[in-house]
Design a protein around this motif. Structure first.
Motif, PDB file in Angstrom:
ATOM      1  N   LEU A  75       0.827  -1.201   0.000  1.00 50.54           N
ATOM      2  CA  LEU A  75       0.000   0.000   0.000  1.00 50.54           C
ATOM      3  C   LEU A  75       0.864   1.256   0.000  1.00 50.54           C
ATOM      4  O   LEU A  75       0.623   2.196  -0.753  1.00 50.54           O
ATOM      5  CB  LEU A  75      -0.930   0.013   1.218  1.00 50.54           C
ATOM      6  CG  LEU A  75      -2.017  -1.072   1.243  1.00 50.54           C
ATOM      7  CD1 LEU A  75      -2.797  -0.998   2.544  1.00 50.54           C
ATOM      8  CD2 LEU A  75      -2.958  -0.927   0.057  1.00 50.54           C
ATOM      9  N   LEU A  76       1.887   1.257   0.849  1.00 48.05           N
ATOM     10  CA  LEU A  76       2.736   2.453   0.960  1.00 48.05           C
ATOM     11  C   LEU A  76       3.408   2.783  -0.370  1.00 48.05           C
ATOM     12  O   LEU A  76       3.585   3.948  -0.706  1.00 48.05           O
ATOM     13  CB  LEU A  76       3.785   2.253   2.055  1.00 48.05           C
ATOM     14  CG  LEU A  76       3.228   2.258   3.478  1.00 48.05           C
ATOM     15  CD1 LEU A  76       4.334   1.975   4.487  1.00 48.05           C
ATOM     16  CD2 LEU A  76       2.546   3.581   3.796  1.00 48.05           C
ATOM     17  N   ALA A  77       3.758   1.738  -1.141  1.00 48.67           N
ATOM     18  CA  ALA A  77       4.432   1.957  -2.425  1.00 48.67           C
ATOM     19  C   ALA A  77       3.523   2.699  -3.404  1.00 48.67           C
ATOM     20  O   ALA A  77       4.010   3.320  -4.348  1.00 48.67           O
ATOM     21  CB  ALA A  77       4.864   0.615  -3.017  1.00 48.67           C
ATOM     22  N   ARG A 105       7.311  -0.874   7.142  1.00 45.65           N
ATOM     23  CA  ARG A 105       6.346  -1.900   7.525  1.00 45.65           C
ATOM     24  C   ARG A 105       6.902  -2.816   8.612  1.00 45.65           C
ATOM     25  O   ARG A 105       6.190  -3.158   9.562  1.00 45.65           O
ATOM     26  CB  ARG A 105       5.977  -2.725   6.293  1.00 45.65           C
ATOM     27  CG  ARG A 105       4.745  -3.559   6.590  1.00 45.65           C
ATOM     28  CD  ARG A 105       4.660  -4.758   5.701  1.00 45.65           C
ATOM     29  NE  ARG A 105       3.986  -5.803   6.429  1.00 45.65           N
ATOM     30  CZ  ARG A 105       4.032  -7.064   6.102  1.00 45.65           C
ATOM     31  NH1 ARG A 105       4.728  -7.444   5.065  1.00 45.65           N
ATOM     32  NH2 ARG A 105       3.382  -7.952   6.819  1.00 45.65           N
ATOM     33  N   ALA A 106       8.144  -3.218   8.469  1.00 48.44           N
ATOM     34  CA  ALA A 106       8.732  -4.172   9.409  1.00 48.44           C
ATOM     35  C   ALA A 106       8.722  -3.619  10.832  1.00 48.44           C
ATOM     36  O   ALA A 106       8.579  -4.358  11.799  1.00 48.44           O
ATOM     37  CB  ALA A 106      10.155  -4.498   8.985  1.00 48.44           C
ATOM     38  N   ALA A 107       8.823  -2.294  10.929  1.00 47.13           N
ATOM     39  CA  ALA A 107       8.923  -1.687  12.249  1.00 47.13           C
ATOM     40  C   ALA A 107       7.558  -1.556  12.921  1.00 47.13           C
ATOM     41  O   ALA A 107       7.482  -1.181  14.082  1.00 47.13           O
ATOM     42  CB  ALA A 107       9.565  -0.309  12.133  1.00 47.13           C
ATOM     43  N   PRO A 143      -7.651   2.473   0.651  1.00 49.50           N
ATOM     44  CA  PRO A 143      -7.125   2.681   1.997  1.00 49.50           C
ATOM     45  C   PRO A 143      -5.823   3.484   2.047  1.00 49.50           C
ATOM     46  O   PRO A 143      -5.236   3.605   3.112  1.00 49.50           O
ATOM     47  CB  PRO A 143      -6.867   1.245   2.464  1.00 49.50           C
ATOM     48  CG  PRO A 143      -6.461   0.539   1.217  1.00 49.50           C
ATOM     49  CD  PRO A 143      -7.205   1.195   0.088  1.00 49.50           C
ATOM     50  N   LEU A 144      -5.378   4.051   0.897  1.00 49.84           N
ATOM     51  CA  LEU A 144      -4.073   4.723   0.916  1.00 49.84           C
ATOM     52  C   LEU A 144      -4.024   5.871   1.917  1.00 49.84           C
ATOM     53  O   LEU A 144      -3.078   5.998   2.703  1.00 49.84           O
ATOM     54  CB  LEU A 144      -3.710   5.232  -0.483  1.00 49.84           C
ATOM     55  CG  LEU A 144      -3.490   4.161  -1.551  1.00 49.84           C
ATOM     56  CD1 LEU A 144      -2.940   4.789  -2.828  1.00 49.84           C
ATOM     57  CD2 LEU A 144      -2.548   3.071  -1.057  1.00 49.84           C
TER      58      LEU A 144
END
Lengths: 377, 377
Positions: A87-89, A115-117, A308-309
């Motif tokens: 989504l972030l991309a 995302r990992a964080a 949902p962006l």
């Protein structure tokens, strides 16, 4: 009270409490109402934990779960995996830039979007795949209602709920949507007026409720939007509703996990201090008016993204804003806000959720008595 | 019903009917409610005629008059004489041009703005001088209420009403405005939610009424906004209102002088078909969504002017539009509209005004009975 809805849902008072906080859900259910956990912010694993906790605290009393199945998901997100990274991309450069400048302008440390964080970040639950996983978890618990905001529930959700013997509720903002929901198999309609917090239409509760009641009869209708007191509940039932669905009022309860900075803004706000804005999720959602809503809806904004962006962007930013606000950052305090209805003007003290239920029962009885005195006089 | 408001105003049912049409005012008053004539569109001479007619038709039963005293009049108009000619001279060239292009685009013959040709045109009554003249005429008749929309009534109006023994009512959209109105000497507050037709704020009836009731107690409060049925009236009174104030519902009555083309649009409209727009008066006013509102609020518009300039412009244009629409001009039909609240969705048949009152009384009684059955069950 012995209404049809009370009988059907095994409750004493037809007050449905929507909350993201398990403590509120359990407290309302234990006080004779019906708690509904808003699951959209949870991963399936986290939802499993929350529902297990509720099961342990309500002694078999009835509660439900609410998921958000968006009717139209932003195209950029639909093709993706539904995971936060994907989504972030899809967020355009222009929006990242606006966000960075906003943080600079208000003197708030830049947020990190990694995302990992941030496992469990909002995002996955609002894609169709995410919602389906949440529904599966919910139906594995002894829930007595599954609710769907935003658009008719997909057929597989209705089928799964039917198979589990769980009634399905849906939130609507127009009579036409109510008709479609009933055609999709929904058992209980929540008619939500435009004064409500969160995603909402423009037709007010006073007008919407009688329209929806007439449209879907004999399907029962709960009234939502602007309701925080027992006299408003009496009003809703005079309009033909079988009960009420309240969300905002729980945000300032003792149990609510509302961040202190937001809670104090809510307690201070008047009914004029909300705005229906796309800046928090990408769809029009009523919330506290703040520097965040003013900037995104202002002349220098690139305009909010779709859902949902915009939700992914806003929630990541809001975590950072709330954190900074809690340390006393004044710019962050200006930006901080949350979904809330116009009834925020009636929310002026912190009470236990149980007490809110008891107060509403008493106010409701008083309102009926007053009406009777008027007509008998 | 024997409520305090019924006793005080000498009525049987606390239903106040705002209408620009004398026949509606008389019909409601004669049916046991309280008719209030909206006087803003009238010259003093015309108002005198209308009130004489009402006096001849209500047999001493109570009625009132509503004037519109704008708190802030557009600067361009304030210095002028308050006469229509002076107001028209203050309209910028850009707006004349937009208006002319609009008429071209929709294929409607250009309107004429010539004061001499249109005596009694809307305009004068909305300046302070105009309003004062109307108040003088009103108080020379046996009226039982004088109401003021938009801002606290000027002290001389309150004094003149007091001297004549006539209570003063005021419309408010926020609790803060209600407080100011009471401080200015107002005897009856009309709390008007954002779903109302005409000039309106954003707080819904469901939220506004309890706020205002608590703020001004023991001053009685009428609820307005979205109310067209007896169950909505019961809801309003559950919220703490002492009665209701309805405007929209009379527009589709037999007696109403609503142009047929507008009446048919109102009967067909749903609750989604209204918009709060500055395009008709210069202040946000809820009305039927139409090509007129869409064009003025659209991207090519110079933006509506302030009040009363936009009102003068719009009313002159609307007379021409309505005239053309009545002859079947399709573009004019698209442009035609009128002030109306979201309850337009509940207005689906033409009834005599008297019948609307009787239906509301019956629906009100049914709603109370239903509420009692719920709580006794």
């Amino acid at each position: 009270m012995r209404t049809e809805v009370c009988e059907r849902f095994g409750i004493e008072f037809p007050l449905f409490a929507f909350s993201h906080c398990r403590d509120v859900v359990a407290a309302v259910t234990n006080a004779g109402g019906f708690g509904v956990l808003g699951a959209v912010a949870y991963t399936p694993e986290r939802l499993e934990e929350e529902l297990r906790w509720i099961d342990d605290h309500v002694g078999g009393r009835p509660y439900g779960v609410d998921v958000l199945v968006p009717g139209r998901i932003d195209k950029a997100a639909r093709g993706g995996s539904g995971e936060l990274g994907g989504l972030l991309a899809a967020v355009p450069e222009e929006h990242w830039k606006f966000l960075a400048e906003l943080f600079d302008k208000y003197g708030v440390p830049q947020p990190e979007f990694d995302r990992a964080a941030r496992p469990g970040a909002r995002g996955p639950g609002v894609t169709e795949r995410g919602a389906t996983e949440l529904v599966e978890v919910a139906l594995s618990h002894p829930i007595r209602l599954i609710a769907s905001a935003l658009g008719p529930p997909p057929p597989h959700m209705v089928e799964a709920a039917r198979a589990a013997g769980v009634p399905v509720a849906a939130l609507v903002g127009t009579a036409e949507h109510a008709r479609r929901q009933v055609a999709a198999g929904v058992d209980l309609i929540v008619a939500q007026g435009g004064e409500a917090g969160g995603h909402t239409g423009e037709i007010s509760t006073m007008v919407l409720v009688p329209e929806v009641v007439d449209t879907v009869a004999p399907i029962p209708v709960l009234a939502a939007g602007g309701i925080a007191t027992g006299r408003q509940m009496a009003a809703a039932m005079a309009l033909g509703a079988s009960g009420v669905w309240c969300g905002s009022v729980w945000l300032t309860t003792e149990e609510a996990e509302t961040p202190p900075v937001v809670k104090s803004k809510l307690l201070a706000a008047t009914s004029r201090d909300t705005v229906r804005s796309r800046s928090r999720t990408g769809k029009p959602a009523r919330q506290l008016r703040s520097a965040w809503t003013e900037e995104w809806d202002g002349p220098d904004s690139p305009g909010p993204l779709g859902m949902p962006l915009q939700m992914v962007l806003a929630e990541g930013a809001m975590r950072q804003i709330t954190k900074a606000a809690e340390t006393g950052n004044p710019g962050a305090r200006e930006l901080a806000g949350y979904f809330v209805g116009q009834c925020v003007g009636l929310m002026n003290s912190v009470r236990p959720a149980r007490q809110v239920v008891y107060d509403m029962i008493e106010e409701f009885a008083d309102a009926i008595e007053r009406l009777n005195a008027l007509t008998e006089g």
